[in-house]
Scaffold this motif. Sequence first.
Motif, short mmCIF file in Angstrom:
data_model
loop_
_atom_site.label_atom_id
_atom_site.label_comp_id
_atom_site.label_asym_id
_atom_site.label_seq_id
_atom_site.Cartn_x
_atom_site.Cartn_y
_atom_site.Cartn_z
N HIS A 9 58.94 57.38 35.96
CA HIS A 9 60.22 57.72 36.60
C HIS A 9 61.37 56.95 35.96
CE1 HIS A 9 58.01 58.74 40.65
NE2 HIS A 9 57.74 59.60 39.68
N LEU A 10 61.07 55.73 35.52
CA LEU A 10 62.09 54.86 34.94
C LEU A 10 62.37 55.15 33.46
CD1 LEU A 10 60.77 51.53 36.47
CD2 LEU A 10 63.02 52.50 36.97
N ASN A 11 61.54 55.98 32.85
CA ASN A 11 61.57 56.16 31.39
C ASN A 11 61.23 54.86 30.67
OD1 ASN A 11 62.23 58.89 31.41
ND2 ASN A 11 64.43 58.49 31.40
N ALA A 12 60.29 54.11 31.24
CA ALA A 12 59.90 52.84 30.64
C ALA A 12 58.98 53.06 29.45
CB ALA A 12 59.21 51.96 31.68
N LYS A 13 59.12 52.21 28.47
CA LYS A 13 58.26 52.27 27.28
C LYS A 13 56.98 51.46 27.46
CE LYS A 13 62.16 52.63 24.04
NZ LYS A 13 62.83 51.95 22.89
N ASN A 14 57.10 50.34 28.15
CA ASN A 14 55.98 49.42 28.31
C ASN A 14 55.87 49.00 29.77
OD1 ASN A 14 55.37 48.69 25.26
ND2 ASN A 14 57.60 48.53 25.51
N ILE A 15 54.65 48.77 30.22
CA ILE A 15 54.41 48.30 31.58
C ILE A 15 53.69 46.96 31.52
CG2 ILE A 15 52.25 49.64 31.78
CD1 ILE A 15 52.90 49.95 34.77
N LEU A 16 54.24 45.99 32.23
CA LEU A 16 53.61 44.68 32.35
C LEU A 16 53.04 44.60 33.76
CD1 LEU A 16 55.18 41.26 31.25
CD2 LEU A 16 53.66 41.50 33.22
N PRO A 17 51.71 44.64 33.91
CA PRO A 17 51.12 44.70 35.25
C PRO A 17 51.07 43.32 35.92
CG PRO A 17 49.40 44.76 33.57
CD PRO A 17 50.71 44.78 32.84
N ILE A 18 51.52 43.28 37.16
CA ILE A 18 51.50 42.04 37.95
C ILE A 18 50.82 42.32 39.28
CG2 ILE A 18 53.57 41.07 36.87
CD1 ILE A 18 55.14 41.99 39.42
N HIS A 19 50.76 41.27 40.12
CA HIS A 19 50.26 41.39 41.50
C HIS A 19 48.78 41.78 41.52
CE1 HIS A 19 50.45 42.28 45.86
NE2 HIS A 19 51.56 41.55 45.83
N TRP A 20 48.01 41.15 40.64
CA TRP A 20 46.56 41.31 40.65
C TRP A 20 45.97 40.09 39.94
CZ3 TRP A 20 43.09 42.15 36.41
CH2 TRP A 20 43.71 42.14 35.15
N HIS A 21 44.66 39.83 40.15
CA HIS A 21 43.93 38.80 39.40
C HIS A 21 44.43 37.38 39.65
CE1 HIS A 21 41.30 37.04 36.57
NE2 HIS A 21 41.99 37.20 35.45
N THR A 22 45.23 37.14 40.68
CA THR A 22 45.72 35.79 40.92
C THR A 22 45.32 35.29 42.30
OG1 THR A 22 47.64 36.33 39.54
CG2 THR A 22 47.73 34.29 40.80
N TYR A 23 45.60 36.06 43.33
CA TYR A 23 45.16 35.76 44.69
C TYR A 23 44.36 36.96 45.20
CZ TYR A 23 48.83 32.18 44.56
OH TYR A 23 49.62 31.11 44.22
N THR A 24 43.38 36.70 46.06
CA THR A 24 42.61 37.80 46.65
C THR A 24 43.35 38.25 47.90
OG1 THR A 24 40.59 36.77 45.85
CG2 THR A 24 40.35 38.55 47.43
N LEU A 25 44.15 39.29 47.76
CA LEU A 25 44.98 39.78 48.86
C LEU A 25 44.42 41.06 49.48
CD1 LEU A 25 48.45 39.32 47.13
CD2 LEU A 25 47.34 37.77 48.73
N SER A 26 43.38 41.62 48.86
CA SER A 26 42.86 42.91 49.31
C SER A 26 41.40 43.01 48.90
CB SER A 26 43.69 44.05 48.69
OG SER A 26 43.77 43.88 47.29
N SER A 27 40.79 44.15 49.15
CA SER A 27 39.34 44.23 49.00
C SER A 27 38.86 44.88 47.71
CB SER A 27 38.75 44.97 50.21
OG SER A 27 39.23 46.29 50.27
N GLU A 28 39.78 45.43 46.88
CA GLU A 28 39.28 46.05 45.64
C GLU A 28 38.72 44.97 44.71
OE1 GLU A 28 43.70 45.28 44.68
OE2 GLU A 28 42.61 46.21 46.34
N PRO A 29 37.71 45.30 43.90
CA PRO A 29 37.16 44.33 42.94
C PRO A 29 38.26 43.80 42.03
CG PRO A 29 35.73 46.24 43.10
CD PRO A 29 36.98 46.58 43.87
N ILE A 30 38.13 42.55 41.63
CA ILE A 30 39.21 41.85 40.97
C ILE A 30 39.63 42.48 39.65
CG2 ILE A 30 37.82 40.18 39.67
CD1 ILE A 30 40.97 39.36 41.74
N ALA A 31 38.70 43.09 38.92
CA ALA A 31 39.02 43.67 37.61
C ALA A 31 39.42 45.14 37.70
CB ALA A 31 37.83 43.53 36.66
N GLU A 32 39.24 45.75 38.85
CA GLU A 32 39.48 47.19 38.97
C GLU A 32 40.90 47.62 38.64
OE1 GLU A 32 37.72 49.69 42.31
OE2 GLU A 32 39.87 49.76 42.82
N PRO A 33 41.95 46.91 39.09
CA PRO A 33 43.30 47.39 38.80
C PRO A 33 43.58 47.58 37.31
CG PRO A 33 43.38 45.73 40.52
CD PRO A 33 41.97 45.74 40.00
#
Length: 325
Positions: free
Chosen positions: A270-294
């Motif tokens: 939607h943003l016409n972004a070229k690159n995505i830097l993924p955050i909000h995973w692999h740091t704290y266990t805030l939810s139940s999905e497996p840690i590497a899944e995102p």
Amino acid sequence: MTTRRKFLSQLGITATSPAILFSQGKEKQKEHSRWEMIFNSDDTKPALCKPTPKLWSDSTITAAWIGHATVLINFFGTTIITDPVFAECVGINLFGFLKIGPKRLVAPALTIDELPKIDLILLSHAHFDHLDISSLKKFDENIPVVMAKNTADVLQNLDFKKVKELDWGEKFFVAGLEIEAHRVKHFGWRYPWETDRSRGNMEGRSFSAYLISKNGKHIFFGGDTAYQEYFKPIGERNIEIELAIMPIGAYNPWISVHANPEQAVQMAQHLNAKNILPIHWHTYTLSSEPIAEPLERLKDASLQSNISIALETIGQEWKWKENGA
């Protein structure tokens, strides 16, 4: 002083470490229980990579993922840190020495003392995993802080001299940057009894993403959001977003307030972004999905788009190039 780990061990709490599960590979992944999210007491693992901001050039854009939603950015010589959280545990502080909440799986890629001179602190909202008082009080009080509407009171016991709240659609010029706040689909209360815009009260705590611009180039910090189409008007401006910093975790079962990786890619498109830097995973266990899944799902989703993944591991660096790589 009693440590959190010692306190929990005295209660007989020794949950399996999601960080260990991550290191053992896909076949060992499992979903996490609510108990593990709050009471995991295993040792925090060191980050695999260490950024070298002293070597970064002021003539380009460089970013490093410090952990969770904390990203260090050199934007043509202006240094920004987003949602700086360096605490071992995020949550409510009990009795002045014990925090109850998710414990850090991976240590910050840099300590606060190892950071370069910071020109701007950018805060998306007041949740404990994005706005940590114990971390913020270690920063120089003269650093400007930009934050969401109706959240500045959280900093009232700190000594920051330049705090600016931005409402959705508002712009602010600071440290050579143009900062524009944008609406996201999330919620803002720090404690359940607080007023919050997600409950229909526009005078309640807000929650924002930010378009950051300098020298005709643009970065987007998505903060924390579920899937929405609020970013489409930005893409319709026909500007190119060099880097979209987007949350990809904590969607199971919190999909109503956290995007999954496929949705994060959609919003970056939607943003016409070229690159995505993924955050909000692999740091704290805030939810139940497996840690590497995102990350696994993000890789699959990116193959169906024209967006490149900027980095994959806490501590990695990304540098902008003229060709958008």
